[in-house]
Design a protein around this motif. Sequence first.
Motif, mmCIF file in Angstrom:
data_model
loop_
_atom_site.group_PDB
_atom_site.id
_atom_site.type_symbol
_atom_site.label_atom_id
_atom_site.label_comp_id
_atom_site.label_asym_id
_atom_site.label_seq_id
_atom_site.Cartn_x
_atom_site.Cartn_y
_atom_site.Cartn_z
ATOM 1 N N ALA A 1 42.865 -4.548 11.435
ATOM 2 C CA ALA A 1 42.861 -5.607 12.446
ATOM 3 C C ALA A 1 44.290 -6.104 12.617
ATOM 4 O O ALA A 1 45.065 -6.144 11.650
ATOM 5 C CB ALA A 1 41.941 -6.750 12.024
ATOM 6 N N ASN A 2 44.652 -6.491 13.841
ATOM 7 C CA ASN A 2 46.024 -6.934 14.085
ATOM 8 C C ASN A 2 46.195 -8.423 13.815
ATOM 9 O O ASN A 2 45.239 -9.136 13.495
ATOM 10 C CB ASN A 2 46.469 -6.577 15.515
ATOM 11 N N ARG A 3 47.434 -8.897 13.975
ATOM 12 C CA ARG A 3 47.746 -10.299 13.666
ATOM 13 C C ARG A 3 46.957 -11.255 14.540
ATOM 14 O O ARG A 3 46.529 -12.327 14.090
ATOM 15 C CB ARG A 3 49.248 -10.551 13.849
ATOM 16 N N SER A 4 46.784 -10.882 15.817
ATOM 17 C CA SER A 4 46.073 -11.781 16.728
ATOM 18 C C SER A 4 44.628 -11.994 16.303
ATOM 19 O O SER A 4 44.047 -13.052 16.557
ATOM 20 C CB SER A 4 46.117 -11.220 18.154
ATOM 21 N N PHE A 5 44.046 -10.987 15.647
ATOM 22 C CA PHE A 5 42.678 -11.165 15.158
ATOM 23 C C PHE A 5 42.648 -12.258 14.092
ATOM 24 O O PHE A 5 41.808 -13.166 14.136
ATOM 25 C CB PHE A 5 42.117 -9.868 14.591
ATOM 26 N N PHE A 6 43.551 -12.174 13.139
ATOM 27 C CA PHE A 6 43.544 -13.157 12.056
ATOM 28 C C PHE A 6 43.965 -14.536 12.553
ATOM 29 O O PHE A 6 43.632 -15.546 11.937
ATOM 30 C CB PHE A 6 44.437 -12.683 10.911
ATOM 31 N N ALA A 7 44.689 -14.574 13.687
ATOM 32 C CA ALA A 7 45.065 -15.858 14.273
ATOM 33 C C ALA A 7 43.852 -16.617 14.820
ATOM 34 O O ALA A 7 43.920 -17.827 15.025
ATOM 35 C CB ALA A 7 46.086 -15.656 15.384
ATOM 36 N N VAL B 1 35.156 9.452 16.431
ATOM 37 C CA VAL B 1 36.141 9.240 15.365
ATOM 38 C C VAL B 1 36.377 7.764 15.079
ATOM 39 O O VAL B 1 36.859 7.412 13.990
ATOM 40 C CB VAL B 1 37.484 9.918 15.694
ATOM 41 N N SER B 2 36.045 6.878 16.035
ATOM 42 C CA SER B 2 36.342 5.463 15.802
ATOM 43 C C SER B 2 35.692 4.600 16.866
ATOM 44 O O SER B 2 35.321 5.074 17.943
ATOM 45 C CB SER B 2 37.858 5.231 15.815
ATOM 46 N N TYR B 3 35.542 3.305 16.542
ATOM 47 C CA TYR B 3 35.239 2.277 17.528
ATOM 48 C C TYR B 3 36.422 1.317 17.558
ATOM 49 O O TYR B 3 36.951 0.940 16.512
ATOM 50 C CB TYR B 3 33.973 1.483 17.171
ATOM 51 N N VAL B 4 36.835 0.929 18.747
ATOM 52 C CA VAL B 4 37.911 -0.048 18.901
ATOM 53 C C VAL B 4 37.321 -1.279 19.584
ATOM 54 O O VAL B 4 36.699 -1.175 20.641
ATOM 55 C CB VAL B 4 39.075 0.505 19.738
ATOM 56 N N ALA B 5 37.515 -2.434 18.958
ATOM 57 C CA ALA B 5 37.000 -3.694 19.506
ATOM 58 C C ALA B 5 38.158 -4.577 19.944
ATOM 59 O O ALA B 5 39.118 -4.775 19.191
ATOM 60 C CB ALA B 5 36.149 -4.419 18.458
ATOM 61 N N ASN B 6 38.076 -5.080 21.152
ATOM 62 C CA ASN B 6 39.067 -5.998 21.705
ATOM 63 C C ASN B 6 38.374 -7.336 21.921
ATOM 64 O O ASN B 6 37.391 -7.426 22.653
ATOM 65 C CB ASN B 6 39.610 -5.426 23.026
ATOM 66 N N LEU B 7 38.895 -8.388 21.267
ATOM 67 C CA LEU B 7 38.272 -9.708 21.337
ATOM 68 C C LEU B 7 39.232 -10.695 21.981
ATOM 69 O O LEU B 7 40.424 -10.746 21.631
ATOM 70 C CB LEU B 7 37.899 -10.215 19.940
ATOM 71 N N HIS B 8 38.719 -11.480 22.913
ATOM 72 C CA HIS B 8 39.536 -12.484 23.593
ATOM 73 C C HIS B 8 38.819 -13.827 23.520
ATOM 74 O O HIS B 8 37.639 -13.937 23.851
ATOM 75 C CB HIS B 8 39.768 -12.089 25.054
ATOM 76 N N ASP B 9 39.535 -14.851 23.053
ATOM 77 C CA ASP B 9 38.958 -16.180 22.896
ATOM 78 C C ASP B 9 38.816 -16.847 24.262
ATOM 79 O O ASP B 9 39.804 -17.160 24.924
ATOM 80 C CB ASP B 9 39.862 -17.014 21.987
ATOM 81 N N SER C 1 51.370 -6.465 18.012
ATOM 82 C CA SER C 1 51.913 -7.603 18.759
ATOM 83 C C SER C 1 51.063 -7.988 19.965
ATOM 84 O O SER C 1 51.443 -8.879 20.721
ATOM 85 C CB SER C 1 53.343 -7.283 19.221
ATOM 86 N N ALA C 2 49.922 -7.322 20.147
ATOM 87 C CA ALA C 2 49.059 -7.611 21.301
ATOM 88 C C ALA C 2 48.543 -9.046 21.245
ATOM 89 O O ALA C 2 48.278 -9.587 20.170
ATOM 90 C CB ALA C 2 47.890 -6.630 21.336
ATOM 91 N N GLY C 3 48.416 -9.647 22.411
ATOM 92 C CA GLY C 3 47.908 -11.012 22.467
ATOM 93 C C GLY C 3 46.434 -11.107 22.138
ATOM 94 O O GLY C 3 45.976 -12.091 21.554
ATOM 95 N N ASP C 4 45.669 -10.080 22.491
ATOM 96 C CA ASP C 4 44.247 -10.066 22.188
ATOM 97 C C ASP C 4 44.019 -9.612 20.752
ATOM 98 O O ASP C 4 44.800 -8.833 20.196
ATOM 99 C CB ASP C 4 43.506 -9.123 23.127
ATOM 100 N N ALA C 5 42.954 -10.092 20.167
ATOM 101 C CA ALA C 5 42.573 -9.661 18.826
ATOM 102 C C ALA C 5 41.947 -8.266 18.913
ATOM 103 O O ALA C 5 41.072 -8.025 19.739
ATOM 104 C CB ALA C 5 41.575 -10.650 18.221
ATOM 105 N N ILE C 6 42.421 -7.362 18.069
ATOM 106 C CA ILE C 6 41.959 -5.977 18.107
ATOM 107 C C ILE C 6 41.681 -5.499 16.687
ATOM 108 O O ILE C 6 42.450 -5.779 15.771
ATOM 109 C CB ILE C 6 43.005 -5.053 18.761
ATOM 110 N N PHE C 7 40.569 -4.804 16.511
ATOM 111 C CA PHE C 7 40.358 -4.074 15.262
ATOM 112 C C PHE C 7 39.701 -2.742 15.572
ATOM 113 O O PHE C 7 39.116 -2.557 16.638
ATOM 114 C CB PHE C 7 39.543 -4.888 14.245
#
Length: 443
Positions: free
Chosen positions: A176-182, A249-257, A159-165
């Motif tokens: 990837a979360n819903r905000s990413f596909f949005a 173990v992972s990379y987490v990317a946070n994307l903001h338009d 439910s995060a506002g920012d796109a995250i994968f």
Amino acid sequence: MEFLAIPSLVIVLALWVIHSLILNRRLVQSHKQYQQFFNDSPVALIVINQDYRIIEWNQTAEAIFGWESSEGVGENIIDLIVPNFDKAHVTGILQKAASEGISYSKNYNITKHGSEIFCEWRNRRLEGGRGDILCMAQDITVSQKTLDELNKRSTALESAGDAIFYTDEKGLIEFANRSFFALALNDQHQLYGTHIGKYLFKERLAFNTVLSAFDSDHTWRGTISKLSDAEEKILSVTITAIYHRNRLVSYVANLHDITKISSHLDVLNHRVQHDPLTGAVNRSAMNDRLRHAIARSQRTRQKLALFFIDMNDFKLVNDHYGHEAGDQLLQNVSKNLISCLRNSDTVCRYGGDEFIVLIEDVKSQDHLQTVRDTIHAAISEPIFLNATITLKARASIGMALYPDHAPDADELIKAADMAMYEEKKERKLSEREPILSVDNHSH
């Protein structure tokens, strides 16, 4: 015959006694083994009768629920360890075990000390006809809390506002979360299984450069552009490397338009650096560019030229045709200069009717003469004020070279300005107003 039968009977009885002793010993041994298994079982083992009263209560049950065996035996298991809100549910579970032979549940329980725990139960009816039930329990409070925490984080992530994968340890994108596909990016259908470097930076090798720029928190921040159906989007990106026990173990990317913000900043930046009337670079930005150009010239040992331009008789244009005509003249001169010079060259409205042109990487005297001729041609382009009046602007131009004529930016501008005034004196201009031409379309 009777004499022989008595010893035989004694032998049989002896054998029977020996066999009974052996069986009894085995039974005792088996019971001890059962008790050892029952008490040492890693799960709580509780035997209850058909009235739900406790018959047996092992050591693990003591450890989980707090009551010793002597305290638990004889008590109703529901009254002893089931909270009020869950009693009806547990009663139904035990009834199912009594009727169907087995039942499962996960429910809350209470301990001797009043704390609430969460247990997983497996209940089985014992053979024998008495209706006894073996209840097996495991305390899953910690794992349930962990699961609840993971669910909370998953919900927050989704439910995060920012796109995250995030990726696996190899950098291949897994979720990837819903905000990413949005964001509706053109290549989002290629996301899963794609390496983070290839997806964000066009090629996987470019990600190595990003890795080298990670800070002490294993984080990189920057901006990228991605195509969507409607436009090219500017995205602010934060990439964090996640480690567990020093192992990636992972990379987490946070994307903001930030497309709109970036566009707004571009507009503001343009306004800060450019003259609002002509669109040419303003005085402040010109000084900044000139200092950087001189620094580059010092490194490359390439000369740079500064042309100082002063419009002739500009005041007469304002006096005869109005300030709107003067503004139009300045706008046209600026537009013509910008269009005829290189993108690497700088056109500046230095003040009033003065312009400066900065030329880097001067090749030769012929190069300078070509630039001067180009500037004269751009300035003298006809300017149509209306259907009948056309202006031809004229200007005096002075030129100074770095490092030939000045050691720094301020001195270079002064040298070009003085050269411009020398040209004015030498030409001794006699015309007091711009050349006018009349469009005779009406004839």
